[in-house]
Design an enzyme around this catalytic site. Structure first.
Site, PDB file in Angstrom:
ATOM      1  N   LEU A  40       7.492  15.221  -7.668  1.00 57.19           N
ATOM      2  CA  LEU A  40       6.426  16.144  -8.037  1.00 57.19           C
ATOM      3  C   LEU A  40       6.257  17.176  -6.929  1.00 57.19           C
ATOM      4  O   LEU A  40       5.893  16.828  -5.809  1.00 57.19           O
ATOM      5  CB  LEU A  40       5.097  15.419  -8.234  1.00 57.19           C
ATOM      6  CG  LEU A  40       4.940  14.459  -9.413  1.00 57.19           C
ATOM      7  CD1 LEU A  40       5.709  13.165  -9.195  1.00 57.19           C
ATOM      8  CD2 LEU A  40       3.463  14.136  -9.630  1.00 57.19           C
TER       9      LEU A  40
ATOM     10  N   ILE B 291       3.990   7.256  -4.856  1.00 56.35           N
ATOM     11  CA  ILE B 291       4.505   7.306  -3.488  1.00 56.35           C
ATOM     12  C   ILE B 291       4.065   8.599  -2.809  1.00 56.35           C
ATOM     13  O   ILE B 291       4.259   9.696  -3.348  1.00 56.35           O
ATOM     14  CB  ILE B 291       6.043   7.203  -3.486  1.00 56.35           C
ATOM     15  CG1 ILE B 291       6.476   5.899  -4.174  1.00 56.35           C
ATOM     16  CG2 ILE B 291       6.595   7.262  -2.065  1.00 56.35           C
ATOM     17  CD1 ILE B 291       7.963   5.808  -4.444  1.00 56.35           C
TER      18      ILE B 291
ATOM     19  N   GLY C 279       1.913  17.100  -3.694  1.00 53.41           N
ATOM     20  CA  GLY C 279       3.331  16.771  -3.545  1.00 53.41           C
ATOM     21  C   GLY C 279       3.581  15.290  -3.395  1.00 53.41           C
ATOM     22  O   GLY C 279       2.950  14.628  -2.586  1.00 53.41           O
ATOM     23  N   SER C 280       4.475  14.742  -4.153  1.00 57.40           N
ATOM     24  CA  SER C 280       4.636  13.290  -4.139  1.00 57.40           C
ATOM     25  C   SER C 280       5.846  12.859  -4.964  1.00 57.40           C
ATOM     26  O   SER C 280       6.680  13.658  -5.349  1.00 57.40           O
ATOM     27  CB  SER C 280       3.362  12.643  -4.681  1.00 57.40           C
ATOM     28  OG  SER C 280       2.963  13.281  -5.879  1.00 57.40           O
ATOM     29  N   ARG C 281       5.862  11.573  -5.251  1.00 60.24           N
ATOM     30  CA  ARG C 281       6.972  10.988  -6.000  1.00 60.24           C
ATOM     31  C   ARG C 281       6.437   9.808  -6.800  1.00 60.24           C
ATOM     32  O   ARG C 281       5.556   9.069  -6.347  1.00 60.24           O
ATOM     33  CB  ARG C 281       8.050  10.529  -5.022  1.00 60.24           C
ATOM     34  CG  ARG C 281       9.244   9.804  -5.627  1.00 60.24           C
ATOM     35  CD  ARG C 281      10.206   9.463  -4.515  1.00 60.24           C
ATOM     36  NE  ARG C 281      11.324   8.648  -4.959  1.00 60.24           N
ATOM     37  CZ  ARG C 281      12.590   8.903  -4.672  1.00 60.24           C
ATOM     38  NH1 ARG C 281      12.905   9.964  -3.954  1.00 60.24           N
ATOM     39  NH2 ARG C 281      13.556   8.107  -5.076  1.00 60.24           N
TER      40      ARG C 281
END
Length: 213
Positions: A93, A151, A181-183
């Site tokens: 993301l 995450i 921002g991430s995963r």
């Protein structure tokens, strides 16, 4: 629609914008004008970042939908200690994606646990193991077990998860939110039929990730 997770940021930023705007008009102070411009840009960005669009889910409840918006960056075989032989699908993301996560398939929460860790860049595949994260372990009514991991990334420093152990949730329910921002990793059984590939862009609740065989 604006995600409720954004109010804690948008409200004070908007109040500051109003106050500084009035003062800069009255005084003509160049520093106040600069602060106003910076805060105005930040408020516009936050309105975009915390958008929460309504999505139309596929009617077929057997379809496993994407829990997150973003780009599929990784699909690998793994051996998860609780799911067993499985497949991991990783979604990155960026700050330009919607950052709400949803339940991809209805089921009961076996556990929801938080692991404190590092803040590697979310596109770094080591992030799945080393980064700060929340892991949610589901079991569906027909016995399929799967996990969703939120995450943290290099910029993301706040993971919100609304899942409670022992409680059942429906597909599309709000799972959580990650700021900036991430995963998101999905761990599914090895015989799961995956309908996406690396490089695909997916949307929460509406893109079909696949289905159990």
């Amino acid at each position: 629609m604006i995600a409720p997770e954004g109010k804690i940021i948008l409200l004070p930023a908007s109040v500051l914008l109003l106050i500084v705007g009035v003062l800069s008009l009255k005084t003509g102070n160049i520093w106040l004008k600069s602060i106003f411009t910076i805060d105005f840009i930040f408020v516009l960005f936050s309105l975009y970042f915390f958008r929460d669009p309504e999505r139309i889910m596929p009617e077929d409840e057997s379809k496993f939908v994407s829990p997150a918006d973003g780009k599929v960056v990784h699909i690998i075989d793994i051996n998860d200690p609780e799911v067993g032989q499985s497949k991991q699908i990783s979604i990155f993301l960026s700050v330009f994606n919607v950052h709400k996560q949803v339940v991809p398939m209805g089921g009961k929460i076996i556990h929801s646990k938080y692991n404190k860790g590092k803040f590697l860049a979310a596109w770094n595949h080591k992030a799945s193991m080393d980064n700060e994260q929340t892991e949610v372990f589901f079991e569906t009514e027909f016995g399929m077990k799967y996990k969703v991991k939120q995450i943290a990334g290099l910029v993301a420093r706040r993971i919100l998860c609304y899942m409670n152990e022992g409680k059942s949730y429906n597909r599309g329910d709000r799972l959580g939110f990650i700021r900036f921002g991430s995963r998101v990793d999905i761990i599914v059984p090895y015989n799961f039929k995956i309908d996406v590939k690396v490089g695909d862009y997916v949307k929460n609740a509406s893109t079909i990730i696949g289905e159990a065989r």
